[in-house]
Design a protein around this motif. Sequence first.
Motif, PDB file in Angstrom:
ATOM      1  N   VAL A 316       0.835  -1.203   0.000  1.00  0.00           N
ATOM      2  CA  VAL A 316       0.000   0.000   0.000  1.00  0.00           C
ATOM      3  C   VAL A 316       0.871   1.255   0.000  1.00  0.00           C
ATOM      4  N   ALA A 317       1.945   1.262   0.787  1.00  0.00           N
ATOM      5  CA  ALA A 317       2.838   2.428   0.828  1.00  0.00           C
ATOM      6  C   ALA A 317       3.453   2.686  -0.538  1.00  0.00           C
ATOM      7  N   ALA A 318       3.859   1.612  -1.215  1.00  0.00           N
ATOM      8  CA  ALA A 318       4.437   1.757  -2.548  1.00  0.00           C
ATOM      9  C   ALA A 318       3.401   2.275  -3.545  1.00  0.00           C
ATOM     10  N   PHE A 319       2.120   1.888  -3.334  1.00  0.00           N
ATOM     11  CA  PHE A 319       1.074   2.309  -4.270  1.00  0.00           C
ATOM     12  C   PHE A 319       0.746   3.795  -4.101  1.00  0.00           C
ATOM     13  N   VAL A 320       0.657   4.288  -2.866  1.00  0.00           N
ATOM     14  CA  VAL A 320       0.256   5.673  -2.639  1.00  0.00           C
ATOM     15  C   VAL A 320       1.432   6.646  -2.682  1.00  0.00           C
ATOM     16  N   ALA A 321       2.661   6.125  -2.643  1.00  0.00           N
ATOM     17  CA  ALA A 321       3.828   7.022  -2.630  1.00  0.00           C
ATOM     18  C   ALA A 321       3.864   7.943  -3.845  1.00  0.00           C
ATOM     19  N   PRO A 322       3.691   7.442  -5.089  1.00  0.00           N
ATOM     20  CA  PRO A 322       3.712   8.354  -6.256  1.00  0.00           C
ATOM     21  C   PRO A 322       2.615   9.423  -6.180  1.00  0.00           C
ATOM     22  N   ILE A 323       1.437   9.038  -5.668  1.00  0.00           N
ATOM     23  CA  ILE A 323       0.345  10.012  -5.535  1.00  0.00           C
ATOM     24  C   ILE A 323       0.739  11.095  -4.535  1.00  0.00           C
ATOM     25  N   ALA A 324       1.350  10.681  -3.428  1.00  0.00           N
ATOM     26  CA  ALA A 324       1.769  11.645  -2.410  1.00  0.00           C
ATOM     27  C   ALA A 324       2.862  12.562  -2.935  1.00  0.00           C
ATOM     28  N   ILE A 325       3.823  11.989  -3.637  1.00  0.00           N
ATOM     29  CA  ILE A 325       4.926  12.794  -4.174  1.00  0.00           C
ATOM     30  C   ILE A 325       4.401  13.830  -5.153  1.00  0.00           C
ATOM     31  N   ALA A 326       3.442  13.439  -5.984  1.00  0.00           N
ATOM     32  CA  ALA A 326       2.867  14.375  -6.949  1.00  0.00           C
ATOM     33  C   ALA A 326       2.196  15.553  -6.242  1.00  0.00           C
ATOM     34  N   LYS A 328       3.421  16.834  -3.414  1.00  0.00           N
ATOM     35  CA  LYS A 328       4.462  17.381  -2.537  1.00  0.00           C
ATOM     36  C   LYS A 328       4.326  16.859  -1.110  1.00  0.00           C
ATOM     37  N   LYS A 329       4.032  15.574  -1.005  1.00  0.00           N
ATOM     38  CA  LYS A 329       3.928  14.901   0.280  1.00  0.00           C
ATOM     39  C   LYS A 329       4.754  13.621   0.207  1.00  0.00           C
ATOM     40  N   THR A 330       5.132  13.093   1.361  1.00  0.00           N
ATOM     41  CA  THR A 330       5.939  11.877   1.383  1.00  0.00           C
ATOM     42  C   THR A 330       5.257  10.809   2.227  1.00  0.00           C
ATOM     43  N   VAL A 331       5.712   9.575   2.031  1.00  0.00           N
ATOM     44  CA  VAL A 331       5.173   8.421   2.752  1.00  0.00           C
ATOM     45  C   VAL A 331       6.320   7.700   3.427  1.00  0.00           C
ATOM     46  N   ALA A 332       6.130   7.305   4.695  1.00  0.00           N
ATOM     47  CA  ALA A 332       7.173   6.596   5.441  1.00  0.00           C
ATOM     48  C   ALA A 332       6.566   5.388   6.121  1.00  0.00           C
ATOM     49  N   LEU A 333       7.299   4.265   6.102  1.00  0.00           N
ATOM     50  CA  LEU A 333       6.880   3.028   6.752  1.00  0.00           C
ATOM     51  C   LEU A 333       7.883   2.689   7.836  1.00  0.00           C
ATOM     52  N   THR A 334       7.415   2.649   9.079  1.00  0.00           N
ATOM     53  CA  THR A 334       8.302   2.370  10.210  1.00  0.00           C
ATOM     54  C   THR A 334       7.752   1.192  11.003  1.00  0.00           C
ATOM     55  N   GLY A 335       8.506   0.810  12.020  1.00  0.00           N
ATOM     56  CA  GLY A 335       8.041  -0.277  12.884  1.00  0.00           C
ATOM     57  C   GLY A 335       8.702  -1.587  12.546  1.00  0.00           C
ATOM     58  N   SER A 336       7.989  -2.664  12.788  1.00  0.00           N
ATOM     59  CA  SER A 336       8.531  -4.007  12.609  1.00  0.00           C
ATOM     60  C   SER A 336       8.925  -4.253  11.160  1.00  0.00           C
ATOM     61  N   GLU A 337      10.135  -4.764  10.955  1.00  0.00           N
ATOM     62  CA  GLU A 337      10.603  -5.108   9.605  1.00  0.00           C
ATOM     63  C   GLU A 337      10.435  -6.591   9.328  1.00  0.00           C
ATOM     64  N   LEU A 338       9.975  -7.340  10.318  1.00  0.00           N
ATOM     65  CA  LEU A 338       9.732  -8.768  10.145  1.00  0.00           C
ATOM     66  C   LEU A 338       8.272  -8.998   9.775  1.00  0.00           C
ATOM     67  N   ALA A 365      -1.124  17.945   5.020  1.00  0.00           N
ATOM     68  CA  ALA A 365      -0.678  19.190   4.384  1.00  0.00           C
ATOM     69  C   ALA A 365       0.544  18.942   3.496  1.00  0.00           C
ATOM     70  N   GLU A 366       0.811  19.893   2.573  1.00  0.00           N
ATOM     71  CA  GLU A 366       1.996  19.778   1.714  1.00  0.00           C
ATOM     72  C   GLU A 366       3.267  19.803   2.564  1.00  0.00           C
ATOM     73  N   ASN A 367       4.293  19.101   2.050  1.00  0.00           N
ATOM     74  CA  ASN A 367       5.597  19.012   2.714  1.00  0.00           C
ATOM     75  C   ASN A 367       5.515  18.330   4.087  1.00  0.00           C
ATOM     76  N   THR A 368       4.500  17.445   4.266  1.00  0.00           N
ATOM     77  CA  THR A 368       4.400  16.637   5.490  1.00  0.00           C
ATOM     78  C   THR A 368       4.463  15.162   5.119  1.00  0.00           C
ATOM     79  N   ILE A 369       4.471  14.329   6.122  1.00  0.00           N
ATOM     80  CA  ILE A 369       4.662  12.891   5.912  1.00  0.00           C
ATOM     81  C   ILE A 369       3.404  12.139   6.345  1.00  0.00           C
ATOM     82  N   VAL A 370       3.062  11.146   5.546  1.00  0.00           N
ATOM     83  CA  VAL A 370       2.060  10.159   5.950  1.00  0.00           C
ATOM     84  C   VAL A 370       2.826   8.970   6.512  1.00  0.00           C
ATOM     85  N   GLU A 371       2.672   8.704   7.799  1.00  0.00           N
ATOM     86  CA  GLU A 371       3.477   7.698   8.483  1.00  0.00           C
ATOM     87  C   GLU A 371       2.682   6.409   8.691  1.00  0.00           C
ATOM     88  N   PHE A 372       3.294   5.291   8.230  1.00  0.00           N
ATOM     89  CA  PHE A 372       2.776   3.954   8.511  1.00  0.00           C
ATOM     90  C   PHE A 372       3.629   3.395   9.654  1.00  0.00           C
TER      91      PHE A 372
END
Length: 449
Positions: A316-326, A328-338, A365-372
């Motif tokens: 999902v993060a990979a799918f919405v990332a291009p939309i967010a970048i367009a 001027k927003k970014t997407v970040a995925l944190t937490g468990s890597e397993l 808002a623009e120039n903010t992050i959507v955090e997973f």
Amino acid sequence: MRPLRSILSRIVVLHIVAVAITTLTISLALTWLLDRAIDNIHDEAMRKQATSIAAHLRVGPDNKPILQLPPEIEGIYSQPYNRYVYAVVDRDGAVLFSSQTSQRPVFADWDRTELSSEEERHGDATISGVSLRKTLNGTDYWIQTGENLSNRDALTDDITSGFFREVGWITVPILLVLLVIDIAIFRRALWPLKQASAIAQEIGPSRTDIRLPADDVPLEVKPLMTAVNRALDRLDEGFRVQREFAADAAHELRTPLTVVRTRLELMEDKELVAGLRKDLDGISHLVNQLLEFAEIENAEVADDEVADLRSICEEVAAFVAPIAIAQKKTVALTGSELPVRVHGNAEMIRRAVLNLARNAVEHTAENTIVEFDLAADGTISIRDFGPGIAADEKEAIFRRFWRRDRNRSGSTGLGLSIVRRIAEIHNATLRVDSPPTGGAIFTLAFRRS
């Protein structure tokens, strides 16, 4: 007085009232019966005394009555406290023999029959007894025997005076035990209704197939259960028709929308085409969400279904990332890597996370992050830095077609209701928070597999 709402409490209160009335009634009835029994015993004792005295009354040589009582009988009437008295009187009331020094009749006015019960006041004392007729040489005499009620036997008096109290102490515990037994019986009798209530708690838009048991309930309640089940049948049919209509309507709209989109390509006014295409995109999005909602409305999760929450979040993060970048927003995925394996359907969970992610990208808002933020316990939190959710809107945002701004295009008001429905199907927890730093945090907590 506030009416009792529980059937069991009403029965218990009414039974307590009945126990109190019964206790009082039984005590009074037994006291009356005891008094009557004592009176009967007293009358019988007086009759026997009169009969005993009459047996020693005879005619002397001078043709006059004489009375010679044996010592054991004479002793009864010579007690210091003068409990028992007797007198032998003629028809005119003249006293021939008496145990009283005053030589007066026991009863001055008596019933001149064969045997009668009498009672008379002598000063402060009440004398109760009988008058027994005996005929000697054609002349009638009456043997009067009486008992001073103020000097009755102490044991009899104690029993009589304390009987009501003693009966109460005996009767109340017995009836209280009966009350406890009755409560257990009532609870057992009402148990089918309690089970039916528990089953009714499960009935909802997603479980309209549940019916209340109508076979194991009391006959008085069975018509109600049957009527409720028939109402649920009609309700279930209404939901089915509604779901089918939404699905059919959305499906049928796809073809004309595709035709209109194709014909737009033939128009030369590119500015008009762009506006119409935007409107068509909004309509297509609504149609797709209607189909999605109709599809998951009756969806179920198998007991053995497992989904990897980490893989879903990455997708999902990979799918919405291009939309967010367009935008001027970014997407970040944190937490468990397993891998985080949870009980659930991977496709439905992906839809829920995708709807939350799209909602976050749209409102941040623009120039903010959507955090997973993915936790190892099966919890996924998606945060945005938008306007946040007001306290009075935290429940409304999950209602179908609810939108804060009706004039805003691109929003159908179905996305969050779809997320809630998927959470209900998975028995997952859905929560929304508004942190002090701004924005909103949507949290989905699934059960680990």
